[in-house]
Design an enzyme around this catalytic site. Structure first.
Site, PDB file in Angstrom:
ATOM      1  N   ARG A  45       0.815  -1.220   0.000  1.00 33.36           N
ATOM      2  CA  ARG A  45       0.000   0.000   0.000  1.00 33.36           C
ATOM      3  C   ARG A  45       0.848   1.269   0.000  1.00 33.36           C
ATOM      4  O   ARG A  45       0.355   2.349  -0.298  1.00 33.36           O
ATOM      5  CB  ARG A  45      -0.919   0.016   1.226  1.00 33.36           C
ATOM      6  CG  ARG A  45      -2.025  -1.014   1.141  1.00 33.36           C
ATOM      7  CD  ARG A  45      -2.692  -1.184   2.476  1.00 33.36           C
ATOM      8  NE  ARG A  45      -1.734  -1.621   3.493  1.00 33.36           N
ATOM      9  CZ  ARG A  45      -2.030  -1.854   4.759  1.00 33.36           C
ATOM     10  NH1 ARG A  45      -3.242  -1.671   5.196  1.00 33.36           N
ATOM     11  NH2 ARG A  45      -1.103  -2.270   5.610  1.00 33.36           N
ATOM     12  N   HIS A 174       4.174 -24.780   3.539  1.00 29.62           N
ATOM     13  CA  HIS A 174       5.607 -24.852   3.236  1.00 29.62           C
ATOM     14  C   HIS A 174       6.252 -26.125   3.782  1.00 29.62           C
ATOM     15  O   HIS A 174       7.340 -26.495   3.348  1.00 29.62           O
ATOM     16  CB  HIS A 174       6.342 -23.588   3.704  1.00 29.62           C
ATOM     17  CG  HIS A 174       6.548 -23.497   5.172  1.00 29.62           C
ATOM     18  ND1 HIS A 174       5.662 -22.881   6.009  1.00 29.62           N
ATOM     19  CD2 HIS A 174       7.543 -23.973   5.960  1.00 29.62           C
ATOM     20  CE1 HIS A 174       6.093 -22.967   7.245  1.00 29.62           C
ATOM     21  NE2 HIS A 174       7.231 -23.625   7.249  1.00 29.62           N
ATOM     22  N   GLU A 212       8.233 -25.227  18.861  1.00 30.06           N
ATOM     23  CA  GLU A 212       8.807 -23.906  18.591  1.00 30.06           C
ATOM     24  C   GLU A 212       9.336 -23.302  19.892  1.00 30.06           C
ATOM     25  O   GLU A 212       8.737 -23.487  20.951  1.00 30.06           O
ATOM     26  CB  GLU A 212       7.745 -22.975  18.010  1.00 30.06           C
ATOM     27  CG  GLU A 212       7.216 -23.440  16.667  1.00 30.06           C
ATOM     28  CD  GLU A 212       6.215 -22.441  16.098  1.00 30.06           C
ATOM     29  OE1 GLU A 212       6.570 -21.754  15.136  1.00 30.06           O
ATOM     30  OE2 GLU A 212       5.100 -22.350  16.630  1.00 30.06           O
ATOM     31  N   HIS A 236       0.115 -27.906   8.746  1.00 22.55           N
ATOM     32  CA  HIS A 236       1.407 -28.612   8.723  1.00 22.55           C
ATOM     33  C   HIS A 236       1.304 -30.061   9.239  1.00 22.55           C
ATOM     34  O   HIS A 236       1.757 -30.997   8.583  1.00 22.55           O
ATOM     35  CB  HIS A 236       2.437 -27.888   9.586  1.00 22.55           C
ATOM     36  CG  HIS A 236       2.658 -26.460   9.206  1.00 22.55           C
ATOM     37  ND1 HIS A 236       2.637 -26.019   7.905  1.00 22.55           N
ATOM     38  CD2 HIS A 236       2.899 -25.365   9.956  1.00 22.55           C
ATOM     39  CE1 HIS A 236       2.860 -24.722   7.886  1.00 22.55           C
ATOM     40  NE2 HIS A 236       3.016 -24.294   9.114  1.00 22.55           N
ATOM     41  N   LYS A 336       4.229 -23.506  21.348  1.00 22.35           N
ATOM     42  CA  LYS A 336       5.149 -22.362  21.403  1.00 22.35           C
ATOM     43  C   LYS A 336       5.876 -22.388  22.740  1.00 22.35           C
ATOM     44  O   LYS A 336       5.357 -22.912  23.725  1.00 22.35           O
ATOM     45  CB  LYS A 336       4.345 -21.067  21.327  1.00 22.35           C
ATOM     46  CG  LYS A 336       3.440 -21.012  20.133  1.00 22.35           C
ATOM     47  CD  LYS A 336       3.903 -19.952  19.195  1.00 22.35           C
ATOM     48  CE  LYS A 336       3.136 -19.999  17.911  1.00 22.35           C
ATOM     49  NZ  LYS A 336       3.967 -20.048  16.746  1.00 22.35           N
TER      50      LYS A 336
HETATM   51  N1  LIG Z   1       5.334 -14.234   7.940  1.00 15.01           N
HETATM   52  C1  LIG Z   1       5.411 -15.545   7.861  1.00 15.01           C
HETATM   53  O1  LIG Z   1       6.422 -16.173   8.202  1.00 15.01           O
HETATM   54  C2  LIG Z   1       4.253 -16.327   7.316  1.00 15.01           C
HETATM   55  C3  LIG Z   1       4.346 -17.725   7.329  1.00 15.01           C
HETATM   56  C4  LIG Z   1       3.289 -18.455   6.783  1.00 15.01           C
HETATM   57  C5  LIG Z   1       2.201 -17.805   6.260  1.00 15.01           C
HETATM   58  N2  LIG Z   1       2.131 -16.445   6.300  1.00 15.01           N
HETATM   59  C6  LIG Z   1       0.952 -15.807   5.711  1.00 15.01           C
HETATM   60  O2  LIG Z   1       1.354 -14.934   4.686  1.00 15.01           O
HETATM   61  C7  LIG Z   1       0.499 -13.810   4.633  1.00 15.01           C
HETATM   62  C8  LIG Z   1       1.324 -12.542   4.856  1.00 15.01           C
HETATM   63  O3  LIG Z   1       1.952 -12.596   6.109  1.00 15.01           O
HETATM   64  P1  LIG Z   1       3.052 -11.538   6.563  1.00 15.01           P
HETATM   65  O4  LIG Z   1       3.605 -12.064   7.828  1.00 15.01           O
HETATM   66  O5  LIG Z   1       3.985 -11.232   5.463  1.00 15.01           O
HETATM   67  O6  LIG Z   1       2.143 -10.261   6.897  1.00 15.01           O
HETATM   68  P2  LIG Z   1       2.598  -8.751   7.040  1.00 15.01           P
HETATM   69  O7  LIG Z   1       4.038  -8.628   7.379  1.00 15.01           O
HETATM   70  O8  LIG Z   1       1.611  -8.103   7.927  1.00 15.01           O
HETATM   71  O9  LIG Z   1       2.425  -8.174   5.566  1.00 15.01           O
HETATM   72  C9  LIG Z   1       1.176  -7.988   5.010  1.00 15.01           C
HETATM   73  C10 LIG Z   1       1.342  -7.533   3.586  1.00 15.01           C
HETATM   74  O10 LIG Z   1       0.044  -7.341   3.041  1.00 15.01           O
HETATM   75  C11 LIG Z   1      -0.059  -5.998   2.555  1.00 15.01           C
HETATM   76  N3  LIG Z   1      -1.408  -5.496   2.795  1.00 15.01           N
HETATM   77  C12 LIG Z   1      -2.056  -5.429   3.978  1.00 15.01           C
HETATM   78  N4  LIG Z   1      -3.282  -4.915   3.813  1.00 15.01           N
HETATM   79  C13 LIG Z   1      -3.417  -4.647   2.493  1.00 15.01           C
HETATM   80  C14 LIG Z   1      -4.447  -4.086   1.696  1.00 15.01           C
HETATM   81  N5  LIG Z   1      -5.605  -3.704   2.226  1.00 15.01           N
HETATM   82  N6  LIG Z   1      -4.240  -3.980   0.384  1.00 15.01           N
HETATM   83  C15 LIG Z   1      -3.085  -4.367  -0.180  1.00 15.01           C
HETATM   84  N7  LIG Z   1      -2.047  -4.898   0.521  1.00 15.01           N
HETATM   85  C16 LIG Z   1      -2.220  -5.029   1.850  1.00 15.01           C
HETATM   86  C17 LIG Z   1       0.961  -5.222   3.349  1.00 15.01           C
HETATM   87  O11 LIG Z   1       1.357  -4.090   2.618  1.00 15.01           O
HETATM   88  P3  LIG Z   1       1.821  -2.720   3.314  1.00 15.01           P
HETATM   89  O12 LIG Z   1       3.217  -2.555   2.894  1.00 15.01           O
HETATM   90  O13 LIG Z   1       0.954  -1.734   2.731  1.00 15.01           O
HETATM   91  O14 LIG Z   1       1.621  -2.853   4.782  1.00 15.01           O
HETATM   92  C18 LIG Z   1       2.090  -6.224   3.454  1.00 15.01           C
HETATM   93  O15 LIG Z   1       2.847  -6.254   2.283  1.00 15.01           O
HETATM   94  C19 LIG Z   1      -0.542 -14.050   5.718  1.00 15.01           C
HETATM   95  O16 LIG Z   1      -1.617 -14.733   5.164  1.00 15.01           O
HETATM   96  C20 LIG Z   1       0.199 -14.950   6.687  1.00 15.01           C
HETATM   97  O17 LIG Z   1      -0.688 -15.701   7.484  1.00 15.01           O
HETATM   98  C21 LIG Z   1       3.138 -15.695   6.801  1.00 15.01           C
END
Ligand SMILES: NC(=O)c1ccc[n+]([C@@H]2O[C@H](COP(=O)([O-])OP(=O)(O)OC[C@H]3O[C@@H](n4cnc5c(N)ncnc54)[C@H](OP(=O)(O)O)[C@@H]3O)[C@@H](O)[C@H]2O)c1
Length: 484
Positions: A45, A174, A212, A236, A336
């Site tokens: 965003r 994953h 974890e 998982h 956890k």
């Molecule tokens: N992090 C992990 O290790 C992990 C592992 C497994 C699965 N996941 C899954 O992967 C997904 C992302 O996780 P994350 O940890 O990367 O989350 P995050 O750090 O909160 O990032 C969210 C992303 O979504 C974007 N976003 C949020 N609201 C939006 C909107 N209204 N319109 C367009 N873009 C928007 C954000 O952009 P901005 O730059 O604008 O904030 C950011 O790039 C989730 O479904 C999570 O459950 C994550």
């Protein structure tokens, strides 16, 4: 899908993209495996531009790539592949901007990776279609969690299905990208040594542990509404279980493998209010020490004061009602703030019916231990004669390591590299089919309903231990103990 692909990452500025996806793509580029990949278009965003995004990506890659993998020369080429477009999920103009950029490329294929809030998946797909950038050469990758229960999962799947066919939909877990999980297929179906004994005649029990060290700080209200069962078991642990327990597939084609996994999920014995007390344990970490550091309890974390019905640990005794596994409990546990971070599968073989040796019969078991993290390896626990003149015919355990260490170091990769490569090539084998995810949710929902009906308590455990005492009791009543 045609050969060349533009990859568009929704959530391209987020944690997952920063720590996992971009490093994995850099590695694929580095190994010369990204020949199908044309451009990587990150979206978020923020009103930033491609140059600033590239600069930021450079710093992040240097931070998150495995040690020794950064290379200035490779970066110079890789950076040219990176683009940034601002996309608010519900903003049609932003999709027009994205479409404009996609039109300037030479790649007819498009891979949309949704690494953002799952509640946005339906909207993003709808907007992509509205912007005219979805066709027969387009695919979508969906990150977990796919919903919060069967109904919400079904709703997300239905919205995505209005735009993308099932053959174009890649649901990530994953764990399936881990080399050792794939090696299970090789071990089971490539070795006469193991396959004939992979059943209830020879196997006593199976344990799957995903432990974890980290707590839940930083995961805000998401975790309070989720808990360990939904966060880890639904995906998982059930995916790993279904690969351990599946029948030999007709071929290694994705449809055949997924059919067999699906059959296992359908055979999971439901857990109801009648058996929930003997088959499940819920836990929540209290203050303690992990890796020598004092840590706060779950309810002391700011976002979780009121989350006193959320479990950060769960242990289950699972029965698979089919010919192969009847009578073999599968014990699952995840949590956890446990003693250390590790994931493993333990296949415990039955004891011999009679022992010739002067050992305690408890010692006379063979185990196959499949370590998934932090290191990926396989160890077969066997029994040898204790050497020496003093012990005539006494046995001692010996561990055989079945992993080729030289090859592993050379070829080691992160699960996301495997999965991104497969998605670029359109191979769905290691991705979850819609019916698998929904069947898993249906089974998980029965446990949550049983917990509610029975008022199953969430028991405290000290951070830095392996969960509440009740988890020890869950296996002890069957005369077993967790493999530590
Ligand atoms: N992090 C992990 O290790 C992990 C592992 C497994 C699965 N996941 C899954 O992967 C997904 C992302 O996780 P994350 O940890 O990367 O989350 P995050 O750090 O909160 O990032 C969210 C992303 O979504 C974007 N976003 C949020 N609201 C939006 C909107 N209204 N319109 C367009 N873009 C928007 C954000 O952009 P901005 O730059 O604008 O904030 C950011 O790039 C989730 O479904 C999570 O459950 C994550």
């Amino acid at each position: 899908m045609s050969d060349m692909v533009d990859l568009v990452i929704f959530g391209g500025t987020g944690d997952l993209s920063t720590r996992k996806l971009l490093p994995a793509l850099f590695q694929l580029h580095r190994h010369g495996l990204a020949e199908r990949l044309h451009r990587i278009i990150a979206t978020g965003r923020a009103e930033t531009d491609t140059d600033s995004f590239r600069e930021e990506a450079r710093g992040n890659l240097q931070r998150f790539l495995p040690e020794g993998r950064w290379d200035d020369g490779i970066w110079d080429a890789f950076r040219e592949r990176l683009y940034y477009v601002r996309v608010e999920a519900d903003h049609p103009q932003h999709y027009s901007d994205l479409a404009g950029l996609l039109d300037t490329g030479e790649a007819p294929g498009r891979l949309y990776y949704l690494a953002t809030l799952p509640a946005l998946y339906g909207e993003i797909c709808r907007q992509l279609q509205g912007a005219g950038v979805v066709d027969e050469y387009s695919r979508v990758v969906l990150e977990k969690p796919l919903g919060h229960d069967l109904a919400s999962c079904h709703a997300i799947n239905a919205q995505v299905a209005q735009v993308f066919d099932e053959e174009a939909t890649f649901r990530i877990d994953h764990y399936l990208g881990k080399e050792t999980v794939q090696n299970l297929l090789a071990l089971r179906f490539g070795n006469q040594l193991f396959h004939p004994m992979w059943n209830n005649t020879y196997i006593e029990s199976v344990q799957i542990t995903v432990a974890e060290e980290i707590g839940v700080a930083g995961r805000g209200s998401y975790y309070a509404d989720t808990g360990a069962l939904r966060d880890m078991v639904q995906n998982h642990l059930l995916q790993v279980l279904s690969i351990v327990a599946m029948e030999p597939p007709a071929t290694l084609q994705p449809g055949d493998i997924r059919d067999e996994k699906m059959k296992v999920l359908r055979c999971l014995e439901p857990i109801s209010a009648d058996n929930v007390a003997e088959c499940t344990v819920r836990g929540r970490y209290a203050a303690g020490a992990v890796a020598g550091e004092a840590v706060r309890g779950f309810l002391e974390e700011d976002a979780f004061h009121d989350a006193d019905t959320t479990e950060t640990f769960v242990a289950l005794k699972v029965n698979i009602n089919n010919w192969r596994w009847a009578g073999v409990p599968f014990y699952l546990r995840t949590g956890k703030r446990l003693t250390r971070r590790y994931s493993e599968i333990v296949i415990e073989y039955r004891r011999q019916p009679f022992s010739l040796f002067a050992n305690d019969p408890q010692e006379l078991t063979n185990k196959l231990v499949i370590h998934l993290q932090p290191e990926e390896s396989i160890t077969l626990h066997t029994l040898n004669k204790k050497p020496g003149l003093r012990s005539k015919l006494k046995l001692k355990p010996v561990e055989l390591h079945l992993t080729d260490d030289d090859e592993r170091d050379e070829d080691s990769y992160d699960a996301y590299e495997r999965l991104l490569l497969d998605a670029l090539h359109g191979d769905q084998t290691l991705f979850m089919r819609r019916d698998e995810v929904e069947t898993a949710w249906r089974w998980i929902d029965t446990i949550i309903a049983a917990w509610e009906e029975a008022g199953t308590p969430v028991k405290n455990y000290n951070a830095g231990t392996m969960g509440p005492n009740a988890a020890t009791a869950l296996v002890a009543v069957d005369g077993r103990q967790w493999h530590e």
